[in-house]
Scaffold this active site. Structure first.
Site, PDB file in Angstrom:
ATOM      1  N   ASP A  23       0.846  -1.190   0.000  1.00  0.00           N
ATOM      2  CA  ASP A  23       0.000   0.000   0.000  1.00  0.00           C
ATOM      3  C   ASP A  23       0.883   1.241   0.000  1.00  0.00           C
ATOM      4  OD1 ASP A  23      -1.976  -1.856   0.287  1.00  0.00           O
ATOM      5  OD2 ASP A  23      -2.722  -1.128   2.221  1.00  0.00           O
ATOM      6  N   HIS A  83       3.756  -2.322   3.162  1.00  0.00           N
ATOM      7  CA  HIS A  83       3.594  -0.926   2.771  1.00  0.00           C
ATOM      8  C   HIS A  83       4.852  -0.408   2.101  1.00  0.00           C
ATOM      9  CE1 HIS A  83       0.597  -1.545   5.949  1.00  0.00           C
ATOM     10  NE2 HIS A  83      -0.089  -0.589   5.358  1.00  0.00           N
TER      11      HIS A  83
END
Length: 261
Positions: free
Chosen positions: A62, A208
């Protein structure tokens, strides 16, 4: 004759009680229809993993802000020969970092949407939810040249309305079964252990590539090596979904999953 009528009277009474019970049950079901879980059959569902015997796993990243962490992660994926991964991009970040986005696209990685504003969609109106998804869709499509069909919601937060609207807009909501917790910055060993020990066939791993994570680029090479040592191959989320029937594990409905992405 009297005995005959007594028997029928009892049967009539029993039939009446059964009929009343059935009507009562139907009434309960009808009154509770709005409380049926959003993960019931024929309803849109969030995807956490897939059921497969093949040792395939999806690394997902992400990105919602910053320009320092993504390129080192892309370099590691290149050096390790990992050509299959899925990046969920927020549209404001996509718009402000076209060069880095271009590197992700050139690397052949799958692009998914991480929405527009980084806010909990379950707190928005139906129209606001639709606007968030479509705004992100337009920006990501124009910047990447790809049409995303996978959506990872900010903070992993959703309710039945969000799932329904996303589905209407031809999006599949993608969660994860293994959370690396890299966003907590507890150290590389913690990130590595969480991913490697929890990994399983058909797993979707949450990582992430925003500047909020400080150790993901350090943990990633070891994660890749150890998963390969266990016989795993890497796939995009879309490739995973083609493997077999989706394992839709129902979380608590309408409850936000508070995480820093």
């Amino acid at each position: 004759m009297n005995y005959f009528y007594v028997l029928n009277g009892k049967k009539i009474k029993q039939a009446f009680i059964i009929a009343v019970s059935i009507l009562f049950a139907i009434g309960i079901i009808y009154s509770e229809r709005d409380n049926v879980t959003v993960f019931s059959q024929n309803q849109p569902e969030a995807i956490y993993s897939v059921q497969t015997d093949k040792k395939v796993i999806a690394l997902t990243f992400d990105i919602s802000w910053g320009d320092k962490r993504t390129e080192p992660i892309l370099k590691i994926l290149e050096d390790k020969g990992v050509k299959k991964a899925t990046f969920f991009l927020s549209s404001p970040w996509t718009k402000s970092h076209p060069d880095i986005v271009n590197q992700i696209v050139k690397g052949g990685f799958e692009i998914g949407s991480h929405g527009h504003k980084h806010t909990n969609y379950s707190g928005l109106s139906d129209e606001e939810i639709r606007t968030q998804i479509t705004t992100a869709h337009q920006i990501i499509s124009e910047t990447t040249g790809q049409t995303p069909h996978l959506l990872r919601l900010p903070n992993g937060d959703f309710d039945k309305r969000v799932l329904k609207i996303a589905s209407d807009l031809n999006y599949s909501v993608i969660q994860w079964d293994t959370d690396s917790q890299d966003w907590l910055n507890k150290g590389t060993d913690n990130i590595i252990n969480r991913v490697v020990t929890k990994a399983h066939p058909g797993d979707i791993v949450l990582l992430h590539a925003s500047d909020s994570v400080k150790q993901t680029h350090e943990a990633l090479p070891v994660i890749i090596d150890q998963l390969r040592a266990k016989g795993y191959e890497f796939a995009t989320v879309s490739e995973l979904l083609k493997q077999t029937q989706v394992d839709n594990k129902p979380p608590v409905e309408d409850q936000a999953m508070k995480q820093v992405h």
